[in-house]
Write an enzyme that holds these catalytic residues in place. Structure first.
Site, PDB file in Angstrom:
ATOM      1  N   PHE A 128       0.861  -1.184   0.000  1.00  0.00           N
ATOM      2  CA  PHE A 128       0.000   0.000   0.000  1.00  0.00           C
ATOM      3  C   PHE A 128       0.894   1.230   0.000  1.00  0.00           C
ATOM      4  O   PHE A 128       1.694   1.432   0.924  1.00  0.00           O
ATOM      5  CB  PHE A 128      -0.938   0.039   1.214  1.00  0.00           C
ATOM      6  N   ASP A 213       9.329   2.890   1.545  1.00  0.00           N
ATOM      7  CA  ASP A 213       8.151   3.624   1.996  1.00  0.00           C
ATOM      8  C   ASP A 213       8.051   3.432   3.507  1.00  0.00           C
ATOM      9  O   ASP A 213       7.582   2.399   3.987  1.00  0.00           O
ATOM     10  CB  ASP A 213       6.905   3.089   1.274  1.00  0.00           C
ATOM     11  N   LYS A 242       2.565  10.683   7.570  1.00  0.00           N
ATOM     12  CA  LYS A 242       1.750  10.356   8.757  1.00  0.00           C
ATOM     13  C   LYS A 242       2.184  11.099  10.027  1.00  0.00           C
ATOM     14  O   LYS A 242       1.693  12.160  10.327  1.00  0.00           O
ATOM     15  CB  LYS A 242       1.763   8.842   8.981  1.00  0.00           C
TER      16      LYS A 242
HETATM   17  C1  PLP Z   1       2.948   2.614   3.780  1.00  0.00           C
HETATM   18  C2  PLP Z   1       2.022   3.712   3.352  1.00  0.00           C
HETATM   19  N1  PLP Z   1       2.307   4.422   2.249  1.00  0.00           N
HETATM   20  C3  PLP Z   1       1.506   5.430   1.837  1.00  0.00           C
HETATM   21  C4  PLP Z   1       0.354   5.767   2.514  1.00  0.00           C
HETATM   22  C5  PLP Z   1      -0.524   6.885   2.016  1.00  0.00           C
HETATM   23  O1  PLP Z   1      -0.490   7.963   2.893  1.00  0.00           O
HETATM   24  P1  PLP Z   1      -1.637   9.100   2.838  1.00  0.00           P
HETATM   25  O2  PLP Z   1      -2.903   8.486   3.317  1.00  0.00           O
HETATM   26  O3  PLP Z   1      -1.109  10.186   3.745  1.00  0.00           O
HETATM   27  O4  PLP Z   1      -1.717   9.554   1.418  1.00  0.00           O
HETATM   28  C6  PLP Z   1       0.008   5.031   3.659  1.00  0.00           C
HETATM   29  C7  PLP Z   1      -1.249   5.336   4.387  1.00  0.00           C
HETATM   30  O5  PLP Z   1      -1.814   4.515   5.051  1.00  0.00           O
HETATM   31  C8  PLP Z   1       0.858   3.987   4.088  1.00  0.00           C
HETATM   32  O6  PLP Z   1       0.564   3.249   5.165  1.00  0.00           O
END
Ligand code: PLP
Length: 393
Positions: A128, A213, A242
């Site tokens: 994700f 990520d 986050k």
């Molecule tokens: C690993 C990871 N990458 C990207 C995102 C996307 O972040 P945002 O919701 O701030 O766009 C999330 C959100 O849950 C995440 O857990």
């Protein structure tokens, strides 16, 4: 609730709870009822809700200046850049500041293409990375992707944790590999300990960029400032968001000088990115993480929580597995967990899902042992009831 149900885009499943304020590891509703927050609002409130240092930094900055475009200089921004370089894995000396996780990933993908001159991105099954078109192309879930086809071309997915399959997928057109050090949304999937080191080696051998990520795993969540620091792996590009500004919208993409220097003026921009209030909040967040030793605390309390969850696994047949690292843990059940989440909420504990069958706990790192005990005993009660109900059926 009625107004939100009526007027808000229907993209969220809503919990039957109106939150009015928060303090430390707790949230409160309009009747003053207290909830132990094991969600951190999806990983955001890492320093706890309304940490006084963060609130003060926001208030001070708001009185001075609310906005400052990236084409001007500003002290709050340079303060954050300095702190980011101090805490980041070695070599990540440059940063682009944005407003969310998905934007941090968008920038990373553009940067990988620009720097390599190649289009191909390899992501992993279960990944994700966000829901804007580029990040969504790296995200795995069909539910999120299919309605929005066609996505960005050039993306492939290989099994998470499997180096051999990844090696087979790299070709002359591959710019980068993007992975989460622990997969969050798809179920707290912890890869084998040698996965990231082998991935780093492979990327070096094949001349491919490694993007980590750390949007969910970063900033102390797993017991180190960044999850890749457990194995000493240094990525070429790293995404964070986050928890970065403890609740104000902020993302950042860090990269090595070599990679970042390939960008030209105008290649990317963001009106709000690196704004002074978010930067001030992020400076305070990093100061609190370091001064209160919150990553170390996450490691210790994470072990404690994991031991308690293993106890639940032994006690309840409906629990398949407890897993995780630091204060990023999951309890996999043998069925859909929605009822468990709602049952815990009724008893004053907020939990998250990760996939259909995993209860995810990512509480603020300042959570206390007594609060962990209360959350686990509520979970114990709810699991017991669910087990009994299933036996009766
Ligand atoms: C690993 C990871 N990458 C990207 C995102 C996307 O972040 P945002 O919701 O701030 O766009 C999330 C959100 O849950 C995440 O857990």
């Amino acid at each position: 609730m009625e107004r939100e149900n009526h007027s808000m885009a229907g993209v969220y499943w809503k919990r039957p709870l109106v939150i009015t304020h928060g303090r430390g590891a707790c949230l409160y509703d309009g009747d003053g009822r207290e909830y132990i927050d094991c969600t951190s609002n999806y990983g955001v409130a890492i320093t706890g809700h309304c940490h006084p240092r963060v609130v003060e930094a926001i208030r001070d900055q708001a009185e001075k200046l609310l906005s400052c475009h990236g084409t001007f200089y500003n002290e709050a921004r340079s303060g954050l850049l300095e702190r980011l370089t101090e805490v980041a894995p070695r070599g990540l000396e440059k940063a682009f500041l944005s407003n969310s996780g998905t934007e941090a990933v968008e920038f990373a993908l553009k940067l990988a293409r620009r720097s390599s001159g190649k289009p191909g991105i390899i992501a992993t099954m279960g990944a994700f990375h966000g829901k804007t078109m580029g990040a969504l192309s790296a995200t795995w879930s069909k539910k999120y992707r299919t309605p929005f086809m066609p996505l960005v071309p050039g993306f492939r997915h290989v099994p998470y944790g499997n180096i051999e399959r990844l090696e087979g997928a790299i070709d002359d057109e591959t710019a980068a590999v993007i992975v989460e050090p622990i997969q969050g949304e798809s179920g707290i999937n912890v890869p084998p300990a040698d996965y990231l080191p082998r991935l780093r080696e492979l990327c070096d051998e094949r001349g491919v960029l490694l993007i980590l990520d750390e949007i969910q795993t970063g900033l102390g969540r797993t017991g180190k400032m960044f999850a890749c620091q457990h194995s000493g792996v240094e990525p070429d590009i790293m995404c964070i968001a986050k928890a970065l500004a403890s609740g104000l919208p902020m993302g950042a993409t860090l990269a090595t000088e070599k990679v970042m220097s390939t960008l030209k003026i105008g290649d990317h921009s963001s009106t709000f990115g690196g704004g002074p209030v978010a930067c001030a909040a992020a400076c305070a967040t990093i100061d609190v993480l370091r001064e209160e030793r919150l990553p170390e605390r996450a490691a210790e309390n994470g072990e404690y929580l994991m031991a308690r969850l293993r106890g639940l696994q032994e006690k309840h047949g409906i629990v398949r597995e407890a897993r995780g690292m630091g204060l990023m843990v999951g309890l996999e059940l043998r069925f859909d967990i929605l009822k468990v989440l709602l049952g815990a909420l009724e008893r004053g504990v907020l939990l998250l899902d990760a996939g259909r069958t995993v209860v995810r706990m990512i509480p603020p790192l300042i959570i206390e042992r007594g609060q962990i005990d209360m959350a686990v005993s509520v979970l114990d009660e709810v699991l017991g009831e669910e087990e009994a109900a299933r036996l009766r059926r």
